[in-house]
Scaffold this motif. Structure first.
Motif, PDB file in Angstrom:
ATOM      1  N   ASP A 282      45.151  33.644  31.997  1.00  0.00           N
ATOM      2  CA  ASP A 282      43.818  34.105  32.398  1.00  0.00           C
ATOM      3  C   ASP A 282      43.391  33.516  33.743  1.00  0.00           C
ATOM      4  N   ALA A 283      44.170  32.548  34.248  1.00  0.00           N
ATOM      5  CA  ALA A 283      43.860  31.924  35.537  1.00  0.00           C
ATOM      6  C   ALA A 283      44.853  32.369  36.607  1.00  0.00           C
ATOM      7  N   PHE A 284      45.358  33.597  36.477  1.00  0.00           N
ATOM      8  CA  PHE A 284      46.302  34.154  37.450  1.00  0.00           C
ATOM      9  C   PHE A 284      45.863  35.579  37.755  1.00  0.00           C
TER      10      PHE A 284
ATOM     11  N   GLU B 224      20.273  38.152  36.796  1.00  0.00           N
ATOM     12  CA  GLU B 224      19.453  39.349  36.991  1.00  0.00           C
ATOM     13  C   GLU B 224      20.334  40.542  37.339  1.00  0.00           C
ATOM     14  N   LYS B 225      19.879  41.708  36.989  1.00  0.00           N
ATOM     15  CA  LYS B 225      20.581  42.945  37.338  1.00  0.00           C
ATOM     16  C   LYS B 225      20.814  43.006  38.849  1.00  0.00           C
ATOM     17  N   GLY B 226      22.046  43.361  39.234  1.00  0.00           N
ATOM     18  CA  GLY B 226      22.382  43.471  40.646  1.00  0.00           C
ATOM     19  C   GLY B 226      22.937  42.204  41.259  1.00  0.00           C
ATOM     20  N   THR B 227      22.945  41.099  40.512  1.00  0.00           N
ATOM     21  CA  THR B 227      23.488  39.845  41.042  1.00  0.00           C
ATOM     22  C   THR B 227      24.964  40.013  41.396  1.00  0.00           C
ATOM     23  N   GLN B 228      25.348  39.484  42.552  1.00  0.00           N
ATOM     24  CA  GLN B 228      26.723  39.618  43.027  1.00  0.00           C
ATOM     25  C   GLN B 228      27.581  38.446  42.548  1.00  0.00           C
ATOM     26  N   PHE B 229      28.824  38.778  42.167  1.00  0.00           N
ATOM     27  CA  PHE B 229      29.829  37.782  41.822  1.00  0.00           C
ATOM     28  C   PHE B 229      31.031  37.960  42.740  1.00  0.00           C
ATOM     29  N   VAL B 230      31.768  36.905  42.951  1.00  0.00           N
ATOM     30  CA  VAL B 230      33.085  36.984  43.575  1.00  0.00           C
ATOM     31  C   VAL B 230      34.050  36.225  42.678  1.00  0.00           C
ATOM     32  N   LEU B 231      35.036  36.927  42.137  1.00  0.00           N
ATOM     33  CA  LEU B 231      36.090  36.231  41.403  1.00  0.00           C
ATOM     34  C   LEU B 231      36.949  35.517  42.442  1.00  0.00           C
ATOM     35  N   HIS B 232      36.837  34.216  42.489  1.00  0.00           N
ATOM     36  CA  HIS B 232      37.496  33.406  43.511  1.00  0.00           C
ATOM     37  C   HIS B 232      38.942  33.179  43.084  1.00  0.00           C
ATOM     38  N   VAL B 233      39.818  34.065  43.527  1.00  0.00           N
ATOM     39  CA  VAL B 233      41.203  34.063  43.076  1.00  0.00           C
ATOM     40  C   VAL B 233      41.877  32.734  43.390  1.00  0.00           C
ATOM     41  N   LEU B 234      41.666  32.224  44.585  1.00  0.00           N
ATOM     42  CA  LEU B 234      42.281  30.951  44.967  1.00  0.00           C
ATOM     43  C   LEU B 234      41.789  29.804  44.100  1.00  0.00           C
ATOM     44  N   GLY B 235      40.510  29.805  43.795  1.00  0.00           N
ATOM     45  CA  GLY B 235      39.976  28.759  42.925  1.00  0.00           C
ATOM     46  C   GLY B 235      40.556  28.845  41.531  1.00  0.00           C
ATOM     47  N   ALA B 236      40.712  30.074  41.018  1.00  0.00           N
ATOM     48  CA  ALA B 236      41.287  30.268  39.682  1.00  0.00           C
ATOM     49  C   ALA B 236      42.736  29.810  39.632  1.00  0.00           C
ATOM     50  N   HIS B 237      43.446  29.919  40.761  1.00  0.00           N
ATOM     51  CA  HIS B 237      44.872  29.570  40.819  1.00  0.00           C
ATOM     52  C   HIS B 237      45.109  28.074  41.020  1.00  0.00           C
TER      53      HIS B 237
ATOM     54  N   LEU C 250      52.437  34.171  45.002  1.00  0.00           N
ATOM     55  CA  LEU C 250      51.148  34.848  44.813  1.00  0.00           C
ATOM     56  C   LEU C 250      50.075  33.880  44.329  1.00  0.00           C
ATOM     57  N   ARG C 251      50.459  32.865  43.567  1.00  0.00           N
ATOM     58  CA  ARG C 251      49.472  31.871  43.138  1.00  0.00           C
ATOM     59  C   ARG C 251      48.929  31.112  44.344  1.00  0.00           C
TER      60      ARG C 251
END
Length: 608
Positions: free
Chosen positions: A531-533, A496-509, A461-462
């Motif tokens: 916290d990086a998984f 700013e309000k409404g700004t989009q984020f993507v938690l980049h799972v592959l980058g965190a792993h 999964l990592r």
């Protein structure tokens, strides 16, 4: 004259948009923190329907493939664990890709400040609103009812059904004990049987119904030296749904066919309007293959809807069809996911383990701890939150969709990695027989002791998480601070309000010799960065089916390695490839509903 006017107006609009875009782009890229974090520039944003459909790896749109192919390049360019991706249409905007574990934890822990960006999931309301597509009070209502369905009783049921289903597969499909021990079972693409495994386990654990292995598609399987008395299925007997004739309105699809069709062609349901799909017979008349696929997709969704409606009607009338009497332990009737969901819905989500619902957190918490908090604000969550049949159907569908491919592909990647890394496979086999000596079947009580199987699953999964990017957005104007992992420099970024984020799972792993397959990093006593998984996300919106998937995966992998030794199939056209080339080929990946292996050819040999 009119045509010329339209062309003039169109050109004027284009010029105005181009000028406005250039001004906005220049202003955005002129900011110091954007220059520091600057990543990719694309035409369409990550949240656009175009990117969802095309999943582009080009600069046209910030699709899922961009997230896969740019695992660390964005961050290595700037040295930061946050990357600012800029899109141009319909207006200039920035999307932050986050692999910083501290910042990821802050985002996932602050559900109200950083809610899920649900716009991308609207298309998954095929059968009704559900826990994946909603946010806020609606999401809390669904979680209150759905969370108790994933109970310890259901986990045990998952384990017992998995053992029964995989054991039957060995005997009925791979002909265990019927062919010589040195017979090799050659699988052209292990993705196919892995999806067959998880479909049957899911249907059994969700609805208490066992699907037979008789007449299952085995056209991908061959034997190296089968006994002459063993009759193998012919290709005509094992054709998959993609090669069968068009389904007419008078024919019904089996549940297995339904899921195979949905897995293969869900995108058609996403992109073709319902009115066009209803009339696919004539609308796609000139396009024979597309016409057939569209009709099958329509029939599959109609069949699944009828299937779920019938089960809801039966369960609400007290009628069950559980096959739990055939299981190896006392899992008991009424432990399947759907029965649990119906029961939780009737009881307003009440649990029998001393936990109560906290409406402010959107979580079940210890009853004594909850009382110690004093009076909480009374919200709509405290009232009866019984779901309608449509909402029940919407949520059970999302569990089926999410639980089928994700585990199947994880198991497929795991076996591919074990086939490539024979030393790790031997370590795992020795570990399993130490827990289950003399070839005995593992029990549910053995699960906590199968630590290396769990480590293999976690390491898989990592490297190959089913969901590679988790969308979030800012609910208010705020700011966050990230730290450069190399220089230790800190950078504060206004949001700013409404700004989009993507938690980049592959980058965190991407940590600690990141490209190496090393299950030891997850063994008990190891100090890995939790916290990086993020394969199941984190925080209140983490996957409800996490334990379901873990139990199922550990059981499947343990049984396969206990009974068989696995290696990569030798193929003439690849005889001169290096290990790295073979690894790249066998683990080649594409984006489907989830991260998907392209083709995994494996050979299984029965152990002595």
């Amino acid at each position: 004259m009119a045509t010329q006017l339209l062309w003039t107006l169109g050109l004027g609009v284009l010029v105005v948009w181009a000028v406005r875009t250039w001004i906005q782009y220049s202003a955005l890229t002129g900011k110091a923190y954007i220059r520091r974090l600057r990543g990719l520039t694309t035409f369409f944003a990550n949240v656009s329907y175009v990117s969802a459909v095309l999943r582009s790896s080009s600069t046209l749109c910030l699709g899922h493939s961009q997230i896969w192919f740019n695992i660390r390049r964005w961050y290595e360019t700037s040295g930061w664990d946050v990357s600012a991706a800029i899109s141009l249409f319909p207006r200039v905007k920035v999307t932050y890709f986050v692999s910083d574990p501290t910042l990821s934890k802050e985002i996932t822990s602050s559900r109200t400040e950083y809610p899920k960006s649900t716009e991308q999931y609207d298309v998954l309301r095929f059968f009704g609103r559900n826990i994946v597509t909603e946010e806020g009070e609606e999401w809390k209502k669904y979680k209150k009812i759905c969370a108790p369905a994933f109970s310890e009783r259901n986990n045990r049921l998952v384990w017992d059904y998995t053992l029964r289903i995989i054991s039957d597969f060995f005997e009925e499909v791979w002909l265990l004990d019927k062919v010589p021990n040195d017979t090799e079972v050659v699988i052209e693409d292990f993705k196919i049987p892995s999806t067959q495994f998880t479909l049957r386990i899911l249907v059994a654990a969700a609805f208490g119904q066992l699907l037979p292995w008789k007449n299952v598609n085995t056209s991908y399987t061959s034997f190296s030296n089968p006994s002459p008395e063993i009759k193998l299925p012919t290709e005509a007997e094992t054709l998959g749904p993609e090669n069968q004739t068009v389904v007419t309105s008078s024919e019904e699809l089996a549940i297995e066919e339904i899921f195979e069709i949905i897995s293969q062609d869900l995108v058609l349901k996403l992109v073709i309007p319902d009115w066009l799909l209803r009339n696919a017979e004539w609308a796609f008349m000139p396009f024979g293959n597309l016409r057939n696929r569209a009709i099958k997709v329509r029939k599959a969704f109609e069949g699944l809807k009828l299937y779920m409606q019938n089960i809801i009607t039966a369960r609400t009338n007290g009628i069950t069809s559980s096959d739990s009497s055939l299981l190896p332990s006392d899992s008991g009737k009424g432990a399947d996911l759907f029965s649990n969901l119906i029961e939780a819905n009737e009881n307003d989500g009440a649990l029998d383990d001393g936990q109560v619902w906290d409406p402010e957190l959107g979580e079940y918490v210890d009853a004594d701890a909850y009382k110690s908090l004093g009076n909480r604000t009374k919200t709509a969550d405290n009232a009866n939150t019984k779901l309608t049949d449509v909402e029940l159907m919407g949520n059970i569908f999302i569990f089926l969709l999410g639980g089928h491919e994700t585990t199947a592909h994880t198991v497929c990647y795991a076996l591919a990695l074990l086939a490539l890394y024979q030393d790790e496979q031997e370590k795992l086999f020795q570990h399993i027989i130490s827990v289950c000596p003399d070839g005995q079947m593992p029990t549910y009580e053995d699960l906590p002791r199968l630590t290396r199987t769990m480590a293999v699953m976690q390491e898989t999964l990592r490297l190959y998480p089913p969901v590679i990017g988790i969308p979030k957005k800012a609910a208010n104007d705020t700011s966050f601070t990230t730290k450069n992992p190399i220089t230790e420099e800190k950078l504060t970024i206004p949001i700013e309000k409404g700004t989009q984020f993507v938690l980049h799972v592959l980058g965190a792993h991407y940590w600690n010799d990141p490209t190496r397959f090393n299950p030891d990093r997850f063994m008990p006593g190891s100090n890995w960065p939790r916290d990086a998984f993020l394969p199941f996300s984190a925080g209140a919106r983490s996957c409800l089916g996490k334990r379901f998937a873990e139990v199922e995966s550990v059981a499947i992998i343990s049984l396969l390695i206990l009974k068989y030794k696995v290696r990569v199939k030798e193929e003439e056209q690849f005889k001169n490839e290096t290990f790295e080339e073979r690894k790249e080929r066998v683990l080649n990946t594409e984006n489907g509903i989830t991260l998907t292996p392209v083709r995994v050819p494996l050979v299984f040999t029965q152990r002595e």
